[in-house]
Design a protein around this motif. Structure first.
Motif, PDB file in Angstrom:
ATOM      1  N   PRO A  78       0.636  -2.906  -7.692  1.00  0.00           N
ATOM      2  CA  PRO A  78       0.057  -4.197  -8.096  1.00  0.00           C
ATOM      3  C   PRO A  78       1.068  -5.337  -8.077  1.00  0.00           C
ATOM      4  N   PHE A  86       0.829  -1.208   0.000  1.00  0.00           N
ATOM      5  CA  PHE A  86       0.000   0.000   0.000  1.00  0.00           C
ATOM      6  C   PHE A  86       0.864   1.258   0.000  1.00  0.00           C
ATOM      7  N   ARG A 106      -0.529   4.550  -1.037  1.00  0.00           N
ATOM      8  CA  ARG A 106      -1.470   5.550  -0.504  1.00  0.00           C
ATOM      9  C   ARG A 106      -0.925   6.973  -0.584  1.00  0.00           C
ATOM     10  N   ASP A 107      -0.412   7.321  -1.750  1.00  0.00           N
ATOM     11  CA  ASP A 107       0.124   8.666  -1.938  1.00  0.00           C
ATOM     12  C   ASP A 107      -0.970   9.568  -2.515  1.00  0.00           C
ATOM     13  N   LYS A 108      -1.511  10.422  -1.666  1.00  0.00           N
ATOM     14  CA  LYS A 108      -2.642  11.253  -2.089  1.00  0.00           C
ATOM     15  C   LYS A 108      -2.259  12.158  -3.250  1.00  0.00           C
ATOM     16  N   GLU A 109      -1.043  12.649  -3.246  1.00  0.00           N
ATOM     17  CA  GLU A 109      -0.600  13.609  -4.255  1.00  0.00           C
ATOM     18  C   GLU A 109      -0.614  12.998  -5.655  1.00  0.00           C
ATOM     19  N   SER A 110       0.097  11.873  -5.805  1.00  0.00           N
ATOM     20  CA  SER A 110       0.184  11.244  -7.136  1.00  0.00           C
ATOM     21  C   SER A 110      -1.063  10.431  -7.469  1.00  0.00           C
ATOM     22  N   GLY A 111      -1.827  10.091  -6.441  1.00  0.00           N
ATOM     23  CA  GLY A 111      -3.018   9.279  -6.676  1.00  0.00           C
ATOM     24  C   GLY A 111      -2.735   7.794  -6.816  1.00  0.00           C
ATOM     25  N   VAL A 112      -1.537   7.362  -6.426  1.00  0.00           N
ATOM     26  CA  VAL A 112      -1.232   5.928  -6.492  1.00  0.00           C
ATOM     27  C   VAL A 112      -1.550   5.299  -5.149  1.00  0.00           C
ATOM     28  N   TYR A 113      -2.471   4.319  -5.171  1.00  0.00           N
ATOM     29  CA  TYR A 113      -2.925   3.704  -3.921  1.00  0.00           C
ATOM     30  C   TYR A 113      -2.118   2.476  -3.572  1.00  0.00           C
ATOM     31  N   LEU A 114      -1.880   1.609  -4.558  1.00  0.00           N
ATOM     32  CA  LEU A 114      -1.103   0.409  -4.240  1.00  0.00           C
ATOM     33  C   LEU A 114      -0.218   0.006  -5.400  1.00  0.00           C
TER      34      LEU A 114
END
Lengths: 458, 458
Positions: free
Chosen positions: A190, A178, A180-188
């Motif tokens: 894969p 995970f 969960r970087d709000k800035e880049s929008g990458v959650y996980l």
């Protein structure tokens, strides 16, 4: 810090009203204990006050049986109690350090749902979950839309596949999957989510699980089988064994046998803790303890006594016997599993018991070790096994609840502590940390890395 | 007491980071919410502070899917979250009045184990459990060692048998089966323990359950299907329906249709509460609410947007389209179930949407009603449906958590209260009491009494 003595681990084996078969009749007992959440909350908080490693409940997915002797059944406190995982999830919120061992069956539960509820419990409790893996000895197939109860060998083969599969599901996510970087929008990431794609003899389960990797990697794996197949399953997969032994010699045999099996699975002896049950009847003096013991025993109604005997003497006509006649030899086939049968057979032959002495011995703790004495004497009995290669830990089985546990915490624990055998404070935040067990690596992550390395080399 | 206006019921439909698809990117969001027990504890305590009737989580027994568009998936907060029954068992211990609706599948779970965990939850929470009965629309058979996902009709036939069977297991014990008289030594009355002996098309389950009759008789039965079969199952068995409607007219049609089906099962309209979802985007002024809405929508990454569209336009080549082109007609076959598909199709055709407007409409609350406005405007929108035969209750679906729930409790609930529509204090101790639902009688006890009466008469 000065080097410390080897430390004893303690579990509270909780049975609603207490472990004695007539516990519920005792004035101290909470008669509605099985479904009284406040009673369980008090017990677990008492065990945590005593710095116990864990609390434990046994389980079978079946209820009350309308058997041949309704008179005995109507006098037995059984049949209605909490489901273990929901119970421990609840009590994890009113405690912070104690571990929770929940029993669940590899014969009657589903591996995806089981993996999920234990992973959920591990997050809910912040790393304090353990699974007592049982194959369920009793035939409860009538509750599960299947034609019959699988044979012993099938149950163990299924258990082995089941445990491996559940561990594989727990490995679905790597710890750092995970982002969960709000800035880049990458959650996980894969690449750090793994699909098990298990296809075995009993199960086809693809995954991934819908829970992250448990806080402890895997919840602690506990096992309680004492048969040949049970010992082998434990040596391969368990990190703690709950066992029942009456004599030091039997306990030593079990201890060294199981510890000796670990090497063939690449494991060291300290990766598996052995925890015999003990049923302590306390008193301020030895005479008082004996009187307490006699009093509980007097609460067993004669119809319950005869019912205990008939379950052990299946197919034997006892109608000509009185309770004061010598106990005849036990038949081979009873409702007990084989290892428990041997324990009880040895008990009868070792002591030349009458039928009364026999049912009284079994009424206490179903074959577990009974110790009647002062707190010092109980501590002595525990230390003797702990110091002589028979135990790493003990499952305390209070005769009556709640007082049997409160008394143990207030009277016996301080003695163990004074002797340097038991902790003053919890060492860690998770059950693994307190038990001194390592957090297991992620098997699917290792496999993926090896696959990548092989591709790079090839 | 003066007669009171008809009272609105409120549920908090909790989705880890919030209901908006990009909620987790919002500065207010708890990005690791799915497995953060402290986050859920705060939410449930906030809902209880607002005197909500219940909290609810949706569920499917499957995880993250390595689908065609990994770029969209790595940007979506999904896949790792608590199992509902363990979660609610835990949070029942840090609350005292709010009800807990857990979703569980009749297609993928076992009836004995399900009956047991919900009965256990009902005791643990002292009568605050509810079961949201779902048949699981998505094919998750790959996790369950079965050859494939049962068809819609089979799932509903199985669900019907499953619910009846589970209720039968909950009837195993009569309320006064336990005597627990320490003096006489009688623990229970065997005549008040019933064995179900169910043999049906899908299941053979004998019972009895090993939990007493739940505190509420049965946990409250909730249902969410909107298909013909779903409406019929709800009319026969459910006590609350969670529904998704966009317009007052559609909601009224659903409300009167389902309420109209109750009579044929001998039920009255007030025995089933209808609860549409609502996705409220609040602001101090209408302009502020609109700005809040636009800001959340701006957090949807383009790859996530195209992924939403491709899931709705399965088999349609969208490569020549830009987001500002008018949305083409939706194909018949999508990943959505039929009733949700109709909702979305109507949405597109009613509003002449562009593809951008379409994905933004779906990104908010997956077809549920979106209301953007001041607290007064949100209260107005709710009251309009409540007063006009479209709703008995609402499932509040906060866009972002925790703030979306806190704001609703602090800003909208006081307005509903001022209008006399919502409680100042909980009416009862159990969820049934708060929802105004009766405690159901014990079906097996009734059957046993009828059998006895027939024997006496014959």
């Amino acid at each position: 810090m000065a080097s410390q003595k080897r430390q004893m681990r303690l579990g509270a084996f909780i049975m609603a009203t207490g472990h004695h078969i007539a516990a519920w009749r005792h004035p101290d007992a909470q008669a509605d204990a099985g479904l009284n959440i406040d009673h369980y909350r008090d017990l677990v908080q008492t065990a945590e006050r005593g710095k116990f490693d864990l609390v434990f409940v046994a389980d079978s997915p079946a209820g009350w049986e309308r058997a041949k002797d309704p008179e005995a059944l109507r006098r037995t406190a059984q049949g209605a109690h909490f489901e273990p995982v929901t119970l421990w999830a609840a009590l994890s919120q009113v405690t912070s350090r104690i571990g929770f061992v929940a029993t669940a069956s590899t014969t009657y539960e589903d591996p995806y749902l089981l993996a999920r509820k234990f992973a959920s419990l591990d997050y809910i409790s912040k790393g304090r979950a353990a699974w007592n893996v049982v194959t369920t000895g009793a035939d409860v197939s009538k509750n599960f839309s299947i034609p019959g109860h699988p044979a012993h060998a099938d149950r163990y083969a299924r258990a082995e596949e089941f445990v491996d599969l559940v561990k594989g599901l727990w490995d679905s996510y790597e710890d750092d999957a995970f982002i969960r970087d709000k800035e880049s929008g990458v959650y996980l990431d894969p690449d750090k989510v793994h699909q098990l794609d298990h296809k075995g003899q009993f199960f086809s389960v693809s995954g991934p699980l819908n829970v992250g990797r448990p806080v402890q990697g895997y919840p602690v794996i506990v096992q309680a089988g004492a048969s040949e197949a049970g010992r082998e399953l434990a040596a391969r997969t368990a990190e703690m064994i709950f066992t029942a032994n009456q004599t030091l010699e039997d306990a030593q045999e079990f201890y060294s046998d199981v510890k000796g099996r670990l090497a063939r699975y690449g494991r060291s002896p300290d990766e598996l803790l052995i925890s015999p049950g003990i049923f302590p009847v306390l008193g301020g003096t030895e005479a008082e303890a004996k009187a307490n013991y006699d009093y509980i025993q007097s609460l067993v109604h004669p119809s319950v006594a005869w019912n205990i005997l008939s379950r052990h003497y299946k197919g034997v006509d006892l109608s000509a016997y009185s309770l004061d006649d010598p106990a005849p030899p036990l038949p081979d086939s009873t409702e007990l599993n084989k290892s428990r049968l041997k324990l009880v057979t040895d008990l009868v032959s070792r002591n030349n018991m009458t039928l009364r002495e026999f049912y009284l011995a079994v009424a206490t703790a179903r074959g577990h070790r009974t110790v009647v004495g002062t707190p010092e004497q109980v501590a002595d009995a525990m230390q003797k096994w702990f110091d002589n290669g028979a135990a790493d830990a003990f499952n305390i089985m209070p005769p009556i609840l709640p007082t049997g546990l409160t008394d143990f915490v207030d009277q016996v624990v301080p003695i163990l502590r004074k002797r340097g055998l038991f902790r003053e404070e919890y060492e860690g935040a998770t059950l693994r940390e307190n038990l001194g067990l390592r957090r297991p690596p992620n098997g699917l992550a290792l496999k993926a890395q090896q696959g990548e390395a092989a591709r790079a080399a090839g």
